[in-house]
Design a protein around this motif. Sequence first.
Motif, PDB file in Angstrom:
ATOM      1  N   GLN A 106      37.844  48.015  46.886  1.00 53.39           N
ATOM      2  CA  GLN A 106      37.460  46.686  46.880  1.00 53.39           C
ATOM      3  C   GLN A 106      36.136  47.070  46.135  1.00 53.39           C
ATOM      4  O   GLN A 106      35.718  45.887  45.695  1.00 53.39           O
ATOM      5  N   ALA A 115      35.404  43.494  43.636  1.00 49.42           N
ATOM      6  CA  ALA A 115      33.581  42.593  43.768  1.00 49.42           C
ATOM      7  C   ALA A 115      32.699  42.797  42.562  1.00 49.42           C
ATOM      8  O   ALA A 115      32.473  42.497  41.860  1.00 49.42           O
ATOM      9  N   CYS A 163      38.384  40.530  48.400  1.00 48.19           N
ATOM     10  CA  CYS A 163      38.259  41.963  47.747  1.00 48.19           C
ATOM     11  C   CYS A 163      39.756  43.263  47.806  1.00 48.19           C
ATOM     12  O   CYS A 163      39.787  43.421  47.569  1.00 48.19           O
ATOM     13  N   TYR A 209      42.151  37.639  41.442  1.00 56.48           N
ATOM     14  CA  TYR A 209      40.313  37.703  40.898  1.00 56.48           C
ATOM     15  C   TYR A 209      39.946  37.659  40.375  1.00 56.48           C
ATOM     16  O   TYR A 209      38.628  37.807  39.570  1.00 56.48           O
ATOM     17  N   LEU A 231      32.014  36.953  48.118  1.00 53.16           N
ATOM     18  CA  LEU A 231      32.890  38.155  48.832  1.00 53.16           C
ATOM     19  C   LEU A 231      33.396  38.855  50.265  1.00 53.16           C
ATOM     20  O   LEU A 231      32.922  37.865  51.154  1.00 53.16           O
TER      21      LEU A 231
END
Length: 342
Positions: A275, A279, A263, A237, A299
């Motif tokens: 998470q 994010a 996430c 990510y 997301l």
Amino acid sequence: MNMTFNRELFSPQEIKQMYPVTPEAVALKQQNDQEIRSVLSGESDRLLLVIGPCSADREDAVVDYISRLRPVQEKVKDKIVIVPRIYTNKPRTTGAGYKGMLHQPDPIASPDVFKGLVAIRKLHLRALLETGFSCADEMLYPENHLFLSDILSYVAVGARSVENQQHRLVASGLDIPVGMKNPTGGDLSVMMNSIRAAQSSHSFIYRNWDVQSAGNPYAHAIMRGYVDNHGTSHPNYHYEDLRILADLYQSSGLKNPACIVDCNHSNSGKNYLEQGRIAKEVLHSMRHCETVNALVKGLMIESYIEDGAQKSGECVYGKSITDPCLGWEKTERLIYELAELR
């Protein structure tokens, strides 16, 4: 064959006749579908938030959770489009453990697919009628999509299924967005090939029919991290990962370049409390770089009423019986924070 044929199941048509959609439900789904498409196409700059339990386990708690999302959605509607997760099929790496409401509508009772088909239809329909949300589900079994095809607004193809031919071909025939996850081993070329297949037209066999798909222009990537040969989780990510994906899209010629960042899973190392941080980092990368901002459309977050997870049989209301989830208080606070950052 080394199996017992227990009973013939309902057909999708029979299930839909037993639990039909109302004109109101049709209108709600059409509106939701358009909002989701507008985000994935870039027409809207809002953030798509696919959020909810790791797996649906009981109707009352899932509807309770989704009902809590409705007033939050109204408060953040200018910044975020919420798509609740109602995942009724749960992939199991070894085949052991809770396989979802389709298999086991009562998680402490014996499996009963016959009742499960009714249970998942009732749950999705109740969520739509009572909250106005047409939800997301995982397409674990492509042949089962028709049982829910008139009430779903989003479908995900999981990391263990994304290389499967039938999943790719059926995805090409759906009229709602389909997110294709990167495989568990992390090879992004596999995910990109699945997106290309899903965006293309195909002729294939589906539920004993010779069918022709039109191609799904809203098939897109879901980055969920990966596991290496030694069983260690690695995230994908970060800013650099998203730039790599953007370059892959640019060279691919695919329609509607889009990415959802998961996430949890290997991106968080299954540490559900990470998470929120993940994010926010993704949103920071979006603010930092216009290329990433144009690519990332949303997301995916695993969230339920209670923090964490429980063992099957403990019966704690609103607590996940599969992967740990973010509890409601943290979830609500996070959604408002994401809206402010957006």
